[in-house]
Design a protein around this motif. Structure first.
Motif, short mmCIF file in Angstrom:
data_model
loop_
_atom_site.label_atom_id
_atom_site.label_comp_id
_atom_site.label_asym_id
_atom_site.label_seq_id
_atom_site.Cartn_x
_atom_site.Cartn_y
_atom_site.Cartn_z
N ALA A 64 0.80 -1.21 0.00
CA ALA A 64 0.00 0.00 0.00
C ALA A 64 0.84 1.26 0.00
O ALA A 64 0.31 2.35 -0.27
N ASP A 65 2.15 1.16 0.28
CA ASP A 65 2.98 2.36 0.28
C ASP A 65 3.53 2.68 -1.11
O ASP A 65 4.26 3.67 -1.27
N LEU A 66 3.17 1.90 -2.13
CA LEU A 66 3.56 2.22 -3.50
C LEU A 66 2.57 3.20 -4.11
O LEU A 66 1.35 3.07 -3.92
N ARG A 67 3.08 4.16 -4.83
CA ARG A 67 2.25 5.16 -5.52
C ARG A 67 2.58 5.13 -7.01
O ARG A 67 3.71 4.90 -7.40
N GLY A 68 1.55 5.37 -7.84
CA GLY A 68 1.78 5.45 -9.28
C GLY A 68 1.79 4.11 -9.99
O GLY A 68 2.25 4.03 -11.14
N VAL A 69 1.27 3.05 -9.36
CA VAL A 69 1.22 1.74 -10.02
C VAL A 69 0.24 1.80 -11.18
O VAL A 69 -0.91 2.25 -11.03
N LEU A 70 0.67 1.37 -12.35
CA LEU A 70 -0.16 1.37 -13.55
C LEU A 70 -0.78 -0.01 -13.72
O LEU A 70 -0.07 -1.00 -13.89
N ASP A 71 -2.09 -0.09 -13.64
CA ASP A 71 -2.81 -1.35 -13.78
C ASP A 71 -3.22 -1.52 -15.23
O ASP A 71 -4.28 -1.08 -15.66
N VAL A 72 -2.33 -2.17 -16.02
CA VAL A 72 -2.56 -2.28 -17.46
C VAL A 72 -2.76 -3.72 -17.93
O VAL A 72 -2.84 -3.98 -19.11
N GLY A 73 -2.85 -4.66 -16.99
CA GLY A 73 -3.05 -6.06 -17.37
C GLY A 73 -1.82 -6.91 -17.19
O GLY A 73 -1.93 -8.13 -17.10
N PHE A 74 -0.66 -6.31 -17.17
CA PHE A 74 0.57 -7.00 -16.79
C PHE A 74 1.47 -5.97 -16.12
O PHE A 74 1.30 -4.77 -16.31
N PRO A 75 2.42 -6.40 -15.29
CA PRO A 75 3.16 -5.44 -14.48
C PRO A 75 4.15 -4.60 -15.29
O PRO A 75 4.94 -5.13 -16.07
N VAL A 76 4.07 -3.29 -15.11
CA VAL A 76 5.08 -2.37 -15.62
C VAL A 76 5.58 -1.58 -14.42
O VAL A 76 4.79 -1.17 -13.56
N LEU A 77 6.89 -1.39 -14.33
CA LEU A 77 7.50 -0.91 -13.09
C LEU A 77 8.05 0.49 -13.19
O LEU A 77 8.78 0.93 -12.30
N TRP A 78 7.72 1.22 -14.26
CA TRP A 78 8.02 2.64 -14.27
C TRP A 78 6.86 3.38 -13.60
O TRP A 78 5.80 2.83 -13.34
N ASN A 79 7.08 4.66 -13.29
CA ASN A 79 6.06 5.55 -12.71
C ASN A 79 5.80 5.26 -11.23
O ASN A 79 5.02 5.96 -10.59
N ILE A 80 6.42 4.22 -10.66
CA ILE A 80 6.13 3.81 -9.27
C ILE A 80 7.10 4.50 -8.31
O ILE A 80 8.31 4.53 -8.54
N ARG A 81 6.54 5.04 -7.24
CA ARG A 81 7.33 5.58 -6.13
C ARG A 81 6.93 4.86 -4.85
O ARG A 81 5.82 4.36 -4.73
N ARG A 82 7.85 4.85 -3.89
CA ARG A 82 7.52 4.33 -2.57
C ARG A 82 7.34 5.49 -1.62
O ARG A 82 8.21 6.38 -1.55
N GLU A 83 6.22 5.50 -0.94
CA GLU A 83 5.93 6.58 0.00
C GLU A 83 6.93 6.55 1.15
O GLU A 83 7.21 5.51 1.73
N ARG A 84 7.47 7.71 1.45
CA ARG A 84 8.43 7.81 2.55
C ARG A 84 7.73 7.64 3.88
O ARG A 84 6.65 8.16 4.11
N ARG A 85 8.34 6.88 4.77
CA ARG A 85 7.78 6.71 6.11
C ARG A 85 8.38 7.72 7.07
O ARG A 85 9.51 8.10 6.94
#
Length: 525
Positions: free
Chosen positions: A504-525
């Protein structure tokens, strides 16, 4: 012990003092092991996920399915639509530092088009493909072809990723041996340990587009210096690792964990709808007995009760279709009932009668079972049980997906390593229309495992590729489906959601039908 040691290593890396969250690797567990690196040779979805990391495409669909420029700056079309002029955007480089050229793109298109079903259609309609400068080329058609951009931006396997000409030309139809990419990540082959992990680094030479990421289009901005595909075959172990933050993302959530994961605030379960939905299928070897006889394939078709198959997934009711017999996935624009009349009520008696008509004499049927796949494993066991009750003598060969992927390319008789049936899953991403659908477009192409050929379908596929009118396309798609069911290209096992799950701390996940790992950030704690 290997899994425990691996997870301990992940925990220790994450616990290094002073390591910020954004500096920790992004870790993804794929549903199957990566075995083949060449996306032109392998139709495996894990190979496509790998390829999307290291290569780019000329155009790509946004979240609405509209084709947008990706490596291209743009294109011009002649008034008669028989000449397409393409221009690469400036500053594109391969990971070895050499510039991307028009010749590279031409070689990549030709290599891909020699194997892909839609690619073959495009090249058959092409009279010439020539560079007009270092960063421009022109495609001249010999007949109308309504799907030029759809072909060049194809997302269903096989995808037309761009590669250097020297590699594409040298490899031809054999596997490439050198990975030189054009995409947002660099593959670190020296750190690849099959069965353990695949390692990528951010490609410092990659220049993302300026537009925001949208579907598979727009800017592919990478926020992690290191990204990994990690292998954790045990489903409970991978879920525990996700919940504890030792991994970040699971491509396909193990189906019997979905209900509990939906209640866990530490993770996000994607809807698994649209392109993320899954269709199970029995693929047959059409070239050797007994499934070279259509009556045997129809017997299997009659034996399958989809509602029992999808029930085996253990998914909540809102994530399954009780019955879906369209090759294009229920709920999509091309969904049709054409040719499904005989399938709406399965009949064991009819299945047994067809076996007798075909002269089946209890010969063993070799079924390759991917027991390590969260999606394929349960539906295979139910489908095999149904076939046994109909009278098929099943020899179930249970192994891992990597072994199945290797063996299913073997066209030899059973005694020499051949096979009869391989249960698979395809995503909705791969099945929206006949010209990309693997159960249709490879008809008579002699390149896709199963190797079916129904000459009645050949002219209709060409007509679909040439037809500009959407309503007429739907009519042709319906005709193709009726023929595919009659010929039994494959047997559809049912449609269900195939959700991913991530921290849940990942932001910017693109739900396109298969995993793509650009655009993703991890929220700082």
């Amino acid at each position: 012990m290997r899994i425990k040691a691996f997870l301990f290593g992940l925990a220790m890396l994450g616990a290094v003092p002073g390591v910020q969250a954004q500096e920790q690797p992004l870790r993804l567990v794929m549903n199957n092991e990566l075995q083949t690196l060449d996306p032109v040779v392998s139709p495996s979805v894990v190979t496509r996920a790998f390829a999307s990391m290291v290569w780019d495409t000329l155009v790509a669909p946004d979240s609405q399915g509209v084709m947008r420029p990706q490596m291209l700056e743009g294109w011009e079309i002649s008034p008669d639509r028989l000449s397409w002029s393409f221009k690469l955007r400036p500053g594109l480089e391969w990971t070895d530092g050499t510039p991307v050229t028009a010749e590279d793109c031409i070689a990549s298109i030709r290599r891909w088009g020699a194997r892909d079903g839609l690619g073959r259609q495009l090249l058959e309609a092409t009279s010439s493909l020539d560079a007009t400068g270092p960063d421009s080329f022109v495609m001249r058609l010999n007949r109308p072809f309504a799907l030029v951009l759809e072909a060049l931006g194809k997302t269903a396997t096989l995808v037309p990723y761009m590669m250097p000409a020297r590699i594409a030309n040298a490899a031809g139809t054999t596997q490439i041996t050198e990975i030189v990419g054009s995409g947002p990540f660099v593959f670190r082959r020296e750190e690849w340990r099959p069965g353990d992990r695949v390692v990528f680094y951010r490609n410092a030479r990659y220049r993302p587009r300026s537009e925001p990421a949208d579907g598979l289009a727009g800017g592919k901005v990478v926020h992690f210096e290191r990204t990994e595909f990690v292998s954790i075959p045990d489903h409970a172990t991978k879920i525990g690792a996700l919940q504890q933050g030792e991994i970040d993302y699971i491509e396909r959530a193990p189906l019997d964990f979905i209900a509990s994961l939906r209640r866990d605030r530490r993770v996000v379960v994607t809807p698994g709808r649209g392109g993320g939905e899954v269709m199970g299928a029995l693929t047959f070897n059409h070239t050797i007995p007994p499934f070279n006889d259509v009556r045997m394939r129809r017997a299997a078709q009659q034996a399958i009760e989809q509602s029992d198959v999808v029930a085996s997934t253990g998914l909540p009711p809102d994530m399954v279709q009780q019955r879906c017999h369209t090759f294009y996935m229920c709920g999509t624009p091309y969904a049709t009932e054409a040719g499904t009349e005989a399938l709406k009520t399965h009949s064991m008696d009819r299945a047994r009668a067809l076996l007798r008509e075909a002269g089946y004499n209890n010969e063993p049927i070799v079924v390759l079972h991917s027991r390590d796949s969260a999606l394929i494993d349960p539906i295979t066991l139910v489908a095999v049980d149904q076939m046994r009750r109909a009278g098929f003598n099943i020899d179930l060969v249970s192994t891992d997906w990597s072994s199945v992927a290797q063996r299913r390319t073997n066209r030899s008789p059973i005694g020499q390593g051949g096979w009869n049936v391989v249960p698979l899953v395809w995503t909705g991403f791969d099945m929206p229309d006949p010209i990309v659908n693997p159960a249709m477009v490879y008809n008579c192409a002699n390149v896709y495992p199963g190797w079916w050929c129904d000459q009645r379908q050949v002219p209709l596929l060409r007509q679909f590729s040439e037809e500009p009118d959407p309503a007429r396309r739907r009519e042709i798609a319906a005709q193709l489906q009726a023929l595919a069911h009659d010929h039994v290209n494959v047997v559809l096992l049912g449609q269900f959601a195939g959700p991913a799950v991530y921290r849940a701390d990942l932001r910017g996940v693109l739900d396109v039908g298969f995993p793509v790992l650009w655009n993703i950030r991890r929220e700082r704690r």
